[in-house]
Write a protein that holds these residues in place. Structure first.
Motif, PDB file in Angstrom:
ATOM      1  N   UNK A   1       0.828  -1.207   0.000  1.00  0.00           N
ATOM      2  CA  UNK A   1       0.000   0.000   0.000  1.00  0.00           C
ATOM      3  C   UNK A   1       0.865   1.261   0.000  1.00  0.00           C
ATOM      4  N   UNK A   2       1.926   1.258   0.786  1.00  0.00           N
ATOM      5  CA  UNK A   2       2.825   2.414   0.824  1.00  0.00           C
ATOM      6  C   UNK A   2       3.504   2.605  -0.531  1.00  0.00           C
ATOM      7  N   UNK A   3       3.890   1.505  -1.147  1.00  0.00           N
ATOM      8  CA  UNK A   3       4.512   1.592  -2.463  1.00  0.00           C
ATOM      9  C   UNK A   3       3.568   2.151  -3.508  1.00  0.00           C
ATOM     10  N   UNK A   4       2.307   1.710  -3.469  1.00  0.00           N
ATOM     11  CA  UNK A   4       1.307   2.246  -4.404  1.00  0.00           C
ATOM     12  C   UNK A   4       1.072   3.732  -4.156  1.00  0.00           C
ATOM     13  N   UNK A   5       0.993   4.108  -2.879  1.00  0.00           N
ATOM     14  CA  UNK A   5       0.700   5.501  -2.520  1.00  0.00           C
ATOM     15  C   UNK A   5       1.827   6.449  -2.922  1.00  0.00           C
ATOM     16  N   UNK A   6       3.055   5.956  -2.847  1.00  0.00           N
ATOM     17  CA  UNK A   6       4.197   6.820  -3.142  1.00  0.00           C
ATOM     18  C   UNK A   6       4.734   6.631  -4.554  1.00  0.00           C
ATOM     19  N   UNK A   7       4.199   5.649  -5.254  1.00  0.00           N
ATOM     20  CA  UNK A   7       4.687   5.374  -6.601  1.00  0.00           C
ATOM     21  C   UNK A   7       5.998   4.605  -6.611  1.00  0.00           C
ATOM     22  N   UNK A   8       6.346   3.998  -5.479  1.00  0.00           N
ATOM     23  CA  UNK A   8       7.588   3.231  -5.354  1.00  0.00           C
ATOM     24  C   UNK A   8       7.311   1.784  -5.757  1.00  0.00           C
ATOM     25  N   UNK A   9       7.623   1.443  -6.986  1.00  0.00           N
ATOM     26  CA  UNK A   9       7.331   0.103  -7.505  1.00  0.00           C
ATOM     27  C   UNK A   9       8.115  -0.976  -6.768  1.00  0.00           C
ATOM     28  N   UNK A  10       9.339  -0.645  -6.368  1.00  0.00           N
ATOM     29  CA  UNK A  10      10.167  -1.623  -5.653  1.00  0.00           C
ATOM     30  C   UNK A  10       9.545  -1.984  -4.303  1.00  0.00           C
ATOM     31  N   UNK A  11       9.083  -0.988  -3.572  1.00  0.00           N
ATOM     32  CA  UNK A  11       8.457  -1.229  -2.273  1.00  0.00           C
ATOM     33  C   UNK A  11       7.153  -2.008  -2.450  1.00  0.00           C
ATOM     34  N   UNK A  12       6.392  -1.667  -3.460  1.00  0.00           N
ATOM     35  CA  UNK A  12       5.140  -2.381  -3.731  1.00  0.00           C
ATOM     36  C   UNK A  12       5.427  -3.843  -4.055  1.00  0.00           C
ATOM     37  N   UNK A  13       6.437  -4.095  -4.883  1.00  0.00           N
ATOM     38  CA  UNK A  13       6.798  -5.471  -5.248  1.00  0.00           C
ATOM     39  C   UNK A  13       7.291  -6.251  -4.034  1.00  0.00           C
ATOM     40  N   UNK A  14       8.061  -5.594  -3.188  1.00  0.00           N
ATOM     41  CA  UNK A  14       8.554  -6.247  -1.975  1.00  0.00           C
ATOM     42  C   UNK A  14       7.384  -6.627  -1.063  1.00  0.00           C
ATOM     43  N   UNK A  15       6.407  -5.741  -0.963  1.00  0.00           N
ATOM     44  CA  UNK A  15       5.228  -6.033  -0.158  1.00  0.00           C
ATOM     45  C   UNK A  15       4.445  -7.207  -0.710  1.00  0.00           C
ATOM     46  N   UNK A  16       4.297  -7.253  -2.023  1.00  0.00           N
ATOM     47  CA  UNK A  16       3.589  -8.379  -2.648  1.00  0.00           C
ATOM     48  C   UNK A  16       4.334  -9.681  -2.422  1.00  0.00           C
ATOM     49  N   UNK A  17       5.674  -9.621  -2.500  1.00  0.00           N
ATOM     50  CA  UNK A  17       6.494 -10.813  -2.249  1.00  0.00           C
ATOM     51  C   UNK A  17       6.289 -11.299  -0.815  1.00  0.00           C
ATOM     52  N   UNK A  18       6.286 -10.386   0.132  1.00  0.00           N
ATOM     53  CA  UNK A  18       6.068 -10.749   1.534  1.00  0.00           C
ATOM     54  C   UNK A  18       4.702 -11.414   1.717  1.00  0.00           C
ATOM     55  N   UNK A  19       3.697 -10.908   1.025  1.00  0.00           N
ATOM     56  CA  UNK A  19       2.361 -11.495   1.116  1.00  0.00           C
ATOM     57  C   UNK A  19       2.362 -12.921   0.581  1.00  0.00           C
ATOM     58  N   UNK A  20       3.013 -13.130  -0.547  1.00  0.00           N
ATOM     59  CA  UNK A  20       3.056 -14.469  -1.157  1.00  0.00           C
ATOM     60  C   UNK A  20       3.800 -15.442  -0.260  1.00  0.00           C
ATOM     61  N   UNK A  21       4.941 -15.019   0.269  1.00  0.00           N
ATOM     62  CA  UNK A  21       5.719 -15.881   1.164  1.00  0.00           C
ATOM     63  C   UNK A  21       4.890 -16.242   2.393  1.00  0.00           C
ATOM     64  N   UNK A  22       4.193 -15.273   2.932  1.00  0.00           N
ATOM     65  CA  UNK A  22       3.340 -15.511   4.095  1.00  0.00           C
ATOM     66  C   UNK A  22       2.243 -16.518   3.763  1.00  0.00           C
ATOM     67  N   UNK A  23       1.615 -16.350   2.618  1.00  0.00           N
ATOM     68  CA  UNK A  23       0.554 -17.279   2.204  1.00  0.00           C
ATOM     69  C   UNK A  23       1.093 -18.703   2.051  1.00  0.00           C
TER      70      UNK A  23
END
Length: 58
Positions: free
Chosen positions: A21-43
């Motif tokens: 969410x922070x990556x989307x809000x700030x336009x930081x694609x790297x942070x957004x991708x890292x967040x998505x990766x964390x979600x997948x690993x958690x799942x």
């Protein structure tokens, strides 16, 4: 393993949500991708815990 791992996995998923969410809000694609990766690993970890639980019950 057990409850502690499940809590850590859920926390990692929440952290991933926040990063994405922070990556989307700030336009930081790297942070957004890292967040998505964390979600997948958690799942994946949560799915593994469910499989372990299924075998323990039998």
């Amino acid at each position: 393993m057990g409850t502690d791992d499940k809590i850590r996995n859920a926390a990692q998923g929440v952290e991933g949500d926040i990063k994405a969410a922070a990556g989307r809000a700030t336009g930081d694609e790297r942070l957004e991708a890292e967040g998505k990766k964390d979600q997948i690993v958690s799942d994946l970890k949560q799915a593994g815990e469910k499989v372990k639980d299924a075998f323990r019950r039998d």
